[in-house]
Design an enzyme around this catalytic site. Structure first.
Site, PDB file in Angstrom:
ATOM      1  N   TYR A  86     -21.359  19.552 -17.536  1.00 23.99           N
ATOM      2  CA  TYR A  86     -20.597  20.779 -17.941  1.00 23.99           C
ATOM      3  C   TYR A  86     -20.045  20.922 -19.144  1.00 23.99           C
ATOM      4  O   TYR A  86     -19.456  20.066 -19.466  1.00 23.99           O
ATOM      5  CB  TYR A  86     -19.816  21.262 -16.744  1.00 23.99           C
ATOM      6  CG  TYR A  86     -20.345  21.614 -15.452  1.00 23.99           C
ATOM      7  CD1 TYR A  86     -21.130  22.727 -15.234  1.00 23.99           C
ATOM      8  CD2 TYR A  86     -20.134  20.995 -14.199  1.00 23.99           C
ATOM      9  CE1 TYR A  86     -21.892  22.970 -14.058  1.00 23.99           C
ATOM     10  CE2 TYR A  86     -20.773  21.301 -12.994  1.00 23.99           C
ATOM     11  CZ  TYR A  86     -21.803  22.231 -13.225  1.00 23.99           C
ATOM     12  OH  TYR A  86     -22.206  22.806 -11.925  1.00 23.99           O
ATOM     13  N   LYS A 115       2.386   8.361   5.875  1.00 17.42           N
ATOM     14  CA  LYS A 115       2.352   9.882   5.693  1.00 17.42           C
ATOM     15  C   LYS A 115       1.021  10.313   5.070  1.00 17.42           C
ATOM     16  O   LYS A 115       0.553   9.119   4.457  1.00 17.42           O
ATOM     17  CB  LYS A 115       3.535  10.502   4.939  1.00 17.42           C
ATOM     18  CG  LYS A 115       3.727   9.859   3.766  1.00 17.42           C
ATOM     19  CD  LYS A 115       4.980  10.069   2.704  1.00 17.42           C
ATOM     20  CE  LYS A 115       5.170   9.507   1.534  1.00 17.42           C
ATOM     21  NZ  LYS A 115       6.541   9.551   0.946  1.00 17.42           N
TER      22      LYS A 115
HETATM   23  C1  LIG Z   1       6.785   8.242   0.611  1.00 20.41           C
HETATM   24  C2  LIG Z   1       8.118   7.652   1.035  1.00 20.41           C
HETATM   25  C3  LIG Z   1       8.526   6.397   1.163  1.00 20.41           C
HETATM   26  C4  LIG Z   1       7.642   5.129   0.751  1.00 20.41           C
HETATM   27  O1  LIG Z   1       7.484   5.189  -0.714  1.00 20.41           O
HETATM   28  P1  LIG Z   1       6.464   3.992  -1.439  1.00 20.41           P
HETATM   29  O2  LIG Z   1       6.887   4.126  -3.017  1.00 20.41           O
HETATM   30  O3  LIG Z   1       5.177   4.322  -1.070  1.00 20.41           O
HETATM   31  O4  LIG Z   1       6.938   2.722  -0.926  1.00 20.41           O
HETATM   32  C5  LIG Z   1       9.865   6.012   1.536  1.00 20.41           C
HETATM   33  N1  LIG Z   1      10.765   7.044   1.780  1.00 20.41           N
HETATM   34  C6  LIG Z   1      10.547   8.263   1.543  1.00 20.41           C
HETATM   35  C7  LIG Z   1      11.565   9.013   1.992  1.00 20.41           C
HETATM   36  C8  LIG Z   1       9.336   8.509   1.510  1.00 20.41           C
HETATM   37  O5  LIG Z   1       8.972  10.220   1.195  1.00 20.41           O
END
Ligand SMILES: *Cc1c(COP(=O)(O)O)cnc(C)c1O
Length: 360
Positions: free
Chosen positions: A254, A33
């Site tokens: 800044y 993702k």
């Molecule tokens: C993002 C996510 C993962 C992966 O988690 P990591 O900590 O990056 O291994 C697994 N399951 C779900 C539902 C997630 O949203």
């Protein structure tokens, strides 16, 4: 061209093999993702072709992968939210997570042109984010078995709230809840994210869901990626585009939040918050130049940062600067400096920064 995020695909494969080594009896749903946590979802999916499935958060992310020729099951972790989306998902052979009763009502009320395969119920076990109660999940199973919109298998998944806190009793409680439910209805289980995969073998079950560790990043505060046998995949680099010689009392950036207390040699580096480099690193971050660690001085600007070159022997315009990802400066360390987690830093690096893919 700088700034650039160099993506080491050999390291990515190595980390995937590490997953297989740790969970040899589980299928692997690689979590890609958010553009594979900023690493480039399509490229990552092609390299991780041995994954049994991929997981993304949203329909658009899944469609991008399907359109680019990814053939594996693609699981949409947030599921779909309208009949049109449901129809789209079915047409493109995408797998859905159902975490809300209204999503099951969509299945009842939509006539699909092709049935859904491999669906997941998200069970509420303690995270209180997405998930059906045990009763809702039980009803969902009835709906799914009676619906001819669903032809494939149904599994149950849930998500740990505190997997990175090794030994926390809440992890076992969540695991017990999903195990009891899955056993009763003879369902496949998916529970383990990276932290659980690395520290809680009992959670591996039928499908593991690693994200972070695939990118060579440790989920634990007290264990480095190297200690876990992982290799960092992203190295973020840019270059020096200007230098400044400051005298005592001169300010930087800044609001002049950094003040020289002695003559100081300063470099201006071509990266800023509009690239996704966190503004939280103002006066707290560090970068690596010719193997020397240099402090970020003053505020992070939109396109640039200032760094202290005092410790660097010779510097010229155009010299390379490593923002994170070399052995002296892992992203985990930068995340601590920014008061955040590595997940946020890598996933925020945006398309303004070119990705450069290489092997080893
Ligand atoms: C993002 C996510 C993962 C992966 O988690 P990591 O900590 O990056 O291994 C697994 N399951 C779900 C539902 C997630 O949203």
């Amino acid at each position: 061209m700088y700034p650039v995020a160099c993506i080491d695909l050999a390291a990515l494969s190595h980390n995937f093999n590490r997953v297989k080594e740790l969970a040899p009896n589980s299928l692997v749903m690689s979590v890609i993702k958010a553009n594979a946590y900023g690493h480039g979802a399509v490229e990552v999916a092609h390299v991780l072709a041995k994954s049994d499935a991929f997981a993304v958060a949203r329909l658009d992310e899944a469609l991008e992968l399907r359109m680019s020729g990814i053939k594996q099951p693609i699981v949409i972790l947030e599921g779909v939210h309208s009949s049109e989306e449901l129809q789209f998902a079915a047409e493109h052979d995408l797998s859905l997570v159902f975490h809300q009763v209204s999503q099951l009502e969509l299945v009842i009320n939509t006539t699909l042109t092709s049935p859904l395969k491999l669906c997941w119920l998200m069970l509420e076990t303690g995270m209180h984010r997405l998930g059906l109660t045990t009763n809702e999940a039980c009803d969902a199973l009835t709906i799914m078995s009676e619906s001819n919109a669903i032809s494939g298998s149904v599994g149950v998944m849930s998500h740990f709230a505190s997997a990175d806190e090794v030994g926390d009793s809440r992890n076992q409680q969540q695991l017990d809840l999903i195990s009891t439910f899955a056993k009763k209805y003879e369902l496949e289980i998916s529970m383990a994210n990276s932290a659980a995969l690395l520290s809680l073998p009992d959670s591996h079950a039928d499908w593991v869901r690693p994200g972070l560790m695939l990118y060579g990043i440790s989920p634990f505060d007290d264990q480095s990626a190297a200690e876990l046998g992982l290799k960092p995949v992203m190295k973020l680099c840019s270059k020096i585009i200007a230098t400044q010689i400051l005298k005592e009392g001169d300010q930087v950036g800044y609001s002049g939040t950094w003040l020289a207390d002695k003559p100081t040699f300063v470099g201006i580096v071509d990266i800023g918050y509009a690239d996704g480099y966190s503004r939280q690193l103002s006066n707290s971050g560090s970068v690596s130049i010719s193997g020397q660690i240099c402090a970020v001085l003053g505020r992070v600007s939109m396109d640039m940062i200032a760094v202290d070159l005092t410790e660097v022997n010779t510097v010229s315009i155009g010299d390379k600067v490593i923002l994170w990802g070399d052995e002296h400066l892992p992203v985990e360390r930068i995340a601590a400096q920014a008061n955040t987690i590595s997940y946020e830093l890598v996933s925020q690096i945006n398309p303004r920064v070119k990705r450069d893919y290489h092997h080893g």
